[in-house]
Design a protein around this motif. Structure first.
Motif, PDB file in Angstrom:
ATOM      1  N   LEU A  31      10.831   2.362  -2.710  1.00 53.81           N
ATOM      2  CA  LEU A  31      10.179   2.559  -3.744  1.00 53.81           C
ATOM      3  C   LEU A  31       9.081   1.370  -3.856  1.00 53.81           C
ATOM      4  CD1 LEU A  31      12.247   4.504  -6.297  1.00 53.81           C
ATOM      5  CD2 LEU A  31      10.316   5.595  -4.878  1.00 53.81           C
ATOM      6  N   SER A  32       9.880   0.245  -3.916  1.00 52.86           N
ATOM      7  CA  SER A  32       8.755  -1.022  -4.023  1.00 52.86           C
ATOM      8  C   SER A  32       7.723  -0.942  -3.021  1.00 52.86           C
ATOM      9  CB  SER A  32       9.669  -2.230  -3.971  1.00 52.86           C
ATOM     10  OG  SER A  32      10.521  -2.168  -5.310  1.00 52.86           O
ATOM     11  N   GLU A  33       8.298  -0.833  -1.510  1.00 54.60           N
ATOM     12  CA  GLU A  33       7.482  -0.785  -0.363  1.00 54.60           C
ATOM     13  C   GLU A  33       6.170   0.224  -0.596  1.00 54.60           C
ATOM     14  OE1 GLU A  33       9.774  -0.401   3.322  1.00 54.60           O
ATOM     15  OE2 GLU A  33      10.751  -2.017   2.835  1.00 54.60           O
ATOM     16  N   GLU A  34       6.576   1.293  -1.139  1.00 52.30           N
ATOM     17  CA  GLU A  34       5.722   2.430  -1.339  1.00 52.30           C
ATOM     18  C   GLU A  34       4.712   2.169  -2.225  1.00 52.30           C
ATOM     19  OE1 GLU A  34       3.758   6.119  -1.080  1.00 52.30           O
ATOM     20  OE2 GLU A  34       5.127   5.074   0.020  1.00 52.30           O
ATOM     21  N   ALA A  35       4.982   1.348  -3.348  1.00 55.48           N
ATOM     22  CA  ALA A  35       4.086   0.647  -4.450  1.00 55.48           C
ATOM     23  C   ALA A  35       3.086  -0.278  -3.581  1.00 55.48           C
ATOM     24  CB  ALA A  35       4.978  -0.009  -5.545  1.00 55.48           C
ATOM     25  N   GLY A  36       3.506  -1.128  -2.827  1.00 54.48           N
ATOM     26  CA  GLY A  36       2.658  -2.005  -2.073  1.00 54.48           C
ATOM     27  C   GLY A  36       1.870  -1.225  -1.278  1.00 54.48           C
ATOM     28  N   ARG A  37       2.401  -0.236  -0.606  1.00 51.64           N
ATOM     29  CA  ARG A  37       1.185   0.693   0.046  1.00 51.64           C
ATOM     30  C   ARG A  37       0.058   1.202  -0.571  1.00 51.64           C
ATOM     31  NH1 ARG A  37       5.931   1.575   3.161  1.00 51.64           N
ATOM     32  NH2 ARG A  37       6.412   3.484   2.089  1.00 51.64           N
ATOM     33  N   LEU A  38       0.506   1.749  -1.502  1.00 51.85           N
ATOM     34  CA  LEU A  38      -0.361   2.514  -2.613  1.00 51.85           C
ATOM     35  C   LEU A  38      -1.649   1.250  -3.280  1.00 51.85           C
ATOM     36  CD1 LEU A  38       1.699   4.895  -4.569  1.00 51.85           C
ATOM     37  CD2 LEU A  38      -0.172   5.433  -3.136  1.00 51.85           C
ATOM     38  N   GLU A  39      -1.026   0.057  -3.374  1.00 56.35           N
ATOM     39  CA  GLU A  39      -1.628  -1.089  -3.763  1.00 56.35           C
ATOM     40  C   GLU A  39      -2.819  -1.347  -2.829  1.00 56.35           C
ATOM     41  OE1 GLU A  39      -1.594  -5.517  -5.765  1.00 56.35           O
ATOM     42  OE2 GLU A  39       0.215  -4.524  -5.375  1.00 56.35           O
ATOM     43  N   GLN A  40      -2.736  -1.372  -1.618  1.00 52.96           N
ATOM     44  CA  GLN A  40      -3.345  -1.636  -0.443  1.00 52.96           C
ATOM     45  C   GLN A  40      -4.376  -0.279  -0.254  1.00 52.96           C
ATOM     46  OE1 GLN A  40      -3.625  -4.430   1.569  1.00 52.96           O
ATOM     47  NE2 GLN A  40      -5.587  -3.447   1.993  1.00 52.96           N
ATOM     48  N   ALA A  41      -3.903   0.844  -0.400  1.00 50.14           N
ATOM     49  CA  ALA A  41      -4.858   1.721  -0.496  1.00 50.14           C
ATOM     50  C   ALA A  41      -5.931   1.728  -1.659  1.00 50.14           C
ATOM     51  CB  ALA A  41      -4.071   3.026  -0.803  1.00 50.14           C
TER      52      ALA A  41
END
Length: 107
Positions: free
Chosen positions: A80-90
């Motif tokens: 979930l933390s990694e997904e948050a990072g990907r969404l932030e990059q998006a």
């Protein structure tokens, strides 16, 4: 139509066609820009939600430790933390794209 009027009408029609094409191109650019802004806004809202959830993550991890949960839950939280990072990059990509589209509107 007299030859004099025809001589003026041709260039005027060309100027009108050219002006219409320029306005149409600008409207299309504005529509693309609006789409980028909408994407950026959605990404921004998602990021705000991720920040709220991330703020709670330490408490969830604490609860897992206290409950003696198996080790499978911690990798899920890491995911979930990694997904948050990907969404932030998006979000960053979307904002950058909107800025790029806006720069082209000025040209």
């Amino acid at each position: 139509m007299t030859p004099e009027v025809a001589a003026v009408a041709g260039p005027l029609a060309e100027a009108l066609d050219s002006s219409e094409a320029a306005v149409l191109a600008r409207v299309e650019a504005l529509e693309r820009y609006a789409g980028h802004v909408a994407d950026a806004e959605r990404a921004y809202r998602a990021r705000r939600q991720i920040e709220r959830l991330s703020a709670r993550l330490p408490r969830y991890e604490e609860l897992l430790v206290e409950s003696g949960a198996d080790g499978a839950a911690v990798p899920e939280l890491d995911g979930l933390s990694e997904e948050a990072g990907r969404l932030e990059q998006a979000l960053r990509d979307s904002v950058s794209s909107a800025h790029e589209a806006f720069r082209h509107l000025g040209g």
